[in-house]
Design a protein around this motif. Structure first.
Motif, mmCIF file in Angstrom:
data_model
loop_
_atom_site.group_PDB
_atom_site.id
_atom_site.type_symbol
_atom_site.label_atom_id
_atom_site.label_comp_id
_atom_site.label_asym_id
_atom_site.label_seq_id
_atom_site.Cartn_x
_atom_site.Cartn_y
_atom_site.Cartn_z
ATOM 1 N N ALA A 247 0.844 -1.197 0.000
ATOM 2 C CA ALA A 247 0.000 0.000 0.000
ATOM 3 C C ALA A 247 0.880 1.249 0.000
ATOM 4 C CB ALA A 247 -0.914 -0.008 1.218
ATOM 5 N N LYS A 248 0.470 2.260 -0.758
ATOM 6 C CA LYS A 248 1.241 3.500 -0.850
ATOM 7 C C LYS A 248 0.701 4.542 0.123
ATOM 8 C CE LYS A 248 2.263 2.887 -5.790
ATOM 9 N NZ LYS A 248 2.121 3.493 -7.125
ATOM 10 N N ASN A 249 1.586 5.356 0.646
ATOM 11 C CA ASN A 249 1.141 6.473 1.484
ATOM 12 C C ASN A 249 0.817 7.674 0.604
ATOM 13 O OD1 ASN A 249 3.610 7.536 0.742
ATOM 14 N ND2 ASN A 249 4.514 7.432 2.780
ATOM 15 N N SER A 250 0.544 8.813 1.219
ATOM 16 C CA SER A 250 0.139 9.987 0.435
ATOM 17 C C SER A 250 1.254 10.498 -0.477
ATOM 18 C CB SER A 250 -0.300 11.112 1.380
ATOM 19 O OG SER A 250 0.758 11.461 2.254
ATOM 20 N N LYS A 251 2.501 10.101 -0.204
ATOM 21 C CA LYS A 251 3.625 10.514 -1.054
ATOM 22 C C LYS A 251 3.915 9.494 -2.148
ATOM 23 C CE LYS A 251 5.871 13.155 2.640
ATOM 24 N NZ LYS A 251 7.087 13.303 3.476
ATOM 25 N N GLY A 252 3.088 8.451 -2.225
ATOM 26 C CA GLY A 252 3.271 7.430 -3.249
ATOM 27 C C GLY A 252 4.360 6.432 -2.926
ATOM 28 N N LEU A 253 4.721 6.298 -1.652
ATOM 29 C CA LEU A 253 5.781 5.393 -1.233
ATOM 30 C C LEU A 253 5.211 4.174 -0.508
ATOM 31 C CD1 LEU A 253 8.300 8.025 0.201
ATOM 32 C CD2 LEU A 253 8.285 7.016 -2.093
ATOM 33 N N THR A 254 5.801 3.021 -0.738
ATOM 34 C CA THR A 254 5.416 1.805 -0.033
ATOM 35 C C THR A 254 6.245 1.692 1.251
ATOM 36 O OG1 THR A 254 7.066 0.418 -1.128
ATOM 37 C CG2 THR A 254 4.926 0.670 -2.227
ATOM 38 N N ASN A 277 9.152 -2.010 -4.090
ATOM 39 C CA ASN A 277 9.234 -0.559 -4.210
ATOM 40 C C ASN A 277 8.085 -0.065 -5.071
ATOM 41 O OD1 ASN A 277 12.490 -1.456 -4.266
ATOM 42 N ND2 ASN A 277 11.916 0.169 -2.843
ATOM 43 N N ALA A 278 7.730 1.184 -4.885
ATOM 44 C CA ALA A 278 6.624 1.754 -5.654
ATOM 45 C C ALA A 278 6.893 1.682 -7.154
ATOM 46 C CB ALA A 278 6.380 3.192 -5.221
ATOM 47 N N LYS A 279 8.161 1.846 -7.566
ATOM 48 C CA LYS A 279 8.506 1.818 -8.992
ATOM 49 C C LYS A 279 8.359 0.422 -9.587
ATOM 50 C CE LYS A 279 11.775 5.668 -8.712
ATOM 51 N NZ LYS A 279 13.181 6.098 -8.880
ATOM 52 N N SER A 280 8.404 -0.603 -8.729
ATOM 53 C CA SER A 280 8.313 -1.982 -9.220
ATOM 54 C C SER A 280 6.877 -2.477 -9.338
ATOM 55 C CB SER A 280 9.084 -2.923 -8.279
ATOM 56 O OG SER A 280 10.430 -2.523 -8.164
ATOM 57 N N LEU A 281 5.940 -1.711 -8.808
ATOM 58 C CA LEU A 281 4.539 -2.130 -8.854
ATOM 59 C C LEU A 281 3.966 -1.925 -10.247
ATOM 60 C CD1 LEU A 281 3.240 -0.614 -5.483
ATOM 61 C CD2 LEU A 281 3.765 -3.008 -5.962
ATOM 62 N N PRO A 282 3.009 -2.777 -10.663
ATOM 63 C CA PRO A 282 2.367 -2.599 -11.976
ATOM 64 C C PRO A 282 1.689 -1.243 -12.061
ATOM 65 C CG PRO A 282 1.808 -4.729 -11.013
ATOM 66 C CD PRO A 282 2.511 -3.956 -9.948
ATOM 67 N N GLN A 283 1.874 -0.587 -13.178
ATOM 68 C CA GLN A 283 1.278 0.721 -13.386
ATOM 69 C C GLN A 283 -0.136 0.571 -13.918
ATOM 70 O OE1 GLN A 283 2.846 3.584 -12.454
ATOM 71 N NE2 GLN A 283 4.430 2.188 -11.668
ATOM 72 N N VAL A 284 -1.057 1.282 -13.324
ATOM 73 C CA VAL A 284 -2.453 1.260 -13.771
ATOM 74 C C VAL A 284 -2.608 2.288 -14.890
ATOM 75 C CG1 VAL A 284 -4.849 1.571 -13.085
ATOM 76 C CG2 VAL A 284 -3.213 0.589 -11.466
ATOM 77 N N LEU A 285 -3.043 1.811 -16.047
ATOM 78 C CA LEU A 285 -3.149 2.697 -17.214
ATOM 79 C C LEU A 285 -4.327 3.633 -17.116
ATOM 80 C CD1 LEU A 285 -2.285 0.152 -20.056
ATOM 81 C CD2 LEU A 285 -0.773 1.825 -18.955
#
Length: 380
Positions: A247-254, A277-285
């Motif tokens: 889950a990401k926080n308000s800054k987009g960090l896991t 890491n947040a960068k490794s998570l699948p991106q939602v298009l």
């Protein structure tokens, strides 16, 4: 004329003196009431009430005031406190000028028996929000000043959750639950106690909803525990498998993003639990808003039209008339029409296929209308 003025001034002076004496008398009664409440002297209280029957009314009509119940709760005078609640039930929820209820003060002053009496009287008193939106449960989630006080708070936490399980969902003005406060105070015992209370009272979905709540800074309990290197909390959360480790926080960090690279214990627990890491998570298009803004397909248009037609149909008679109008051409004209010598084969074939398609489309349309007809029909 001067004599009349003299009389008026004398009457005014006497009235002013009487008002001053009455105010002084009431002030004295209130001061005596404070002492009576501290000592828990019920007999003396009723003596004061006999002198001034409106003694409690002033405090009842004032929004924020330190009532005799606040005083009794702070000093653990249980019998006097119960007497106050019987006479003035509204006192139990009234906040003083510090924004605290009698239950808050009983918790803060370690009056455990008094807290239990309040709990027995009305379990919802644990949900009274006071200063900064805190309930008595939020104060209990903080760490005790000593070992004995800490153990007392843990016992009360269990009793609070047993009496009123919903209190664990209450948040402060900073959007903090008791779980947030326990982790921020590094009170692992309280956090463990709260988590057990959640498991006893809620299903997994509700537990997840509470645990994944974000505070005013946009962090859930896993983010806070990771940032402060509380490996016990991290281990307990991941072992329970009721929180999204990514889950990401308000800054987009896991949680893995904000973990200390030098703290091997926390990072190992996170990695073993599938943290990324947040960068490794699948991106939602596309998000839901994009889907809502996308073009509607032909199939969806047809479905929307049929549903609107059903909803807007005002009576069964209109359905019957419409069905009759639609089916009439198919009944009058046989499928494919009748062969005539002066017709060309290609034109006849086109007409024949168009007639068949039209016929079956009408039948399909009528079938779609039948459910609406069956639901609303009142014919015999």
């Amino acid at each position: 004329m001067s004599f009349n003025l003299f009389l008026i001034s004398e009457f005014w002076h006497l009235d002013h003196c009487n008002s001053f004496m009455l105010a002084s008398c009431r002030m004295e009664c209130h001061e005596r009431l404070k002492i009576v409440a501290q000592e828990g002297d019920i007999d003396m209280f009723y003596n004061l009430l006999a002198e001034d029957p409106y003694l409690l009314d002033h405090k009842d009509t004032t929004s924020f005031i330190h009532t005799p119940l606040h005083i009794a709760a702070s000093h653990g005078k249980i019998l006097f406190a119960m007497e106050m609640i019987i006479l003035k039930p509204s006192y139990a929820r009234k906040l003083n000028h510090h924004g605290l209820s009698p239950m808050h003060l009983a918790v803060l002053n370690r009056q455990t028996d008094m807290v239990r009496e309040f709990l027995h009287y009305e379990s919802d008193l644990v949900r009274v929000r006071g200063r900064e939106g805190k309930t008595p449960l939020h104060f209990l989630a903080e760490k005790g000043h000593d070992h004995v006080h800490h153990q007392e708070k843990l016992c009360l936490l269990t009793e609070f959750l047993s009496a009123c399980s919903l209190c664990i969902q209450d948040v402060t003005n900073r959007s903090e639950t008791a779980l947030h406060i326990a982790v921020k105070n590094q009170n692992f015992d309280a956090f463990d106690c709260l988590l057990q209370g959640l498991r006893r009272s809620f299903d997994n979905n509700d537990i997840r909803n509470v645990i994944e709540l974000k505070d005013g800074e946009g962090n859930n309990v896993l983010h806070i525990a990771t940032a402060t290197n509380q490996y016990q909390v991290v281990k307990l959360l991941l072992k329970s498998k009721i929180i999204d480790v990514n889950a990401k926080n308000s800054k987009g960090l896991t949680a893995l993003d904000i973990s200390d690279p030098h703290n091997r214990e926390v990072r190992e627990f996170l990695l073993h639990g599938g943290a990324l890491n947040a960068k490794s998570l699948p991106q939602v298009l596309k998000d839901d808003g994009d889907n809502l803004r996308s073009n509607i397909s032909f199939k969806e248009n047809v479905i929307i039209f049929v549903r609107r037609f059903k909803n807007n149909t005002s009576s069964n008679l209109s359905l019957i008339l419409l069905a009759a109008i639609l089916i009439a051409p198919a009944a009058v004209s046989p499928l494919g029409g009748v062969w005539q010598d002066n017709k060309k084969p290609l034109k006849y074939f086109v007409y024949h296929m168009a007639n068949i398609i039209t016929h079956y489309l009408m039948v399909l349309f009528i079938c779609l209308l039948l459910p609406c007809l069956n639901m609303n029909s009142s014919f015999y």
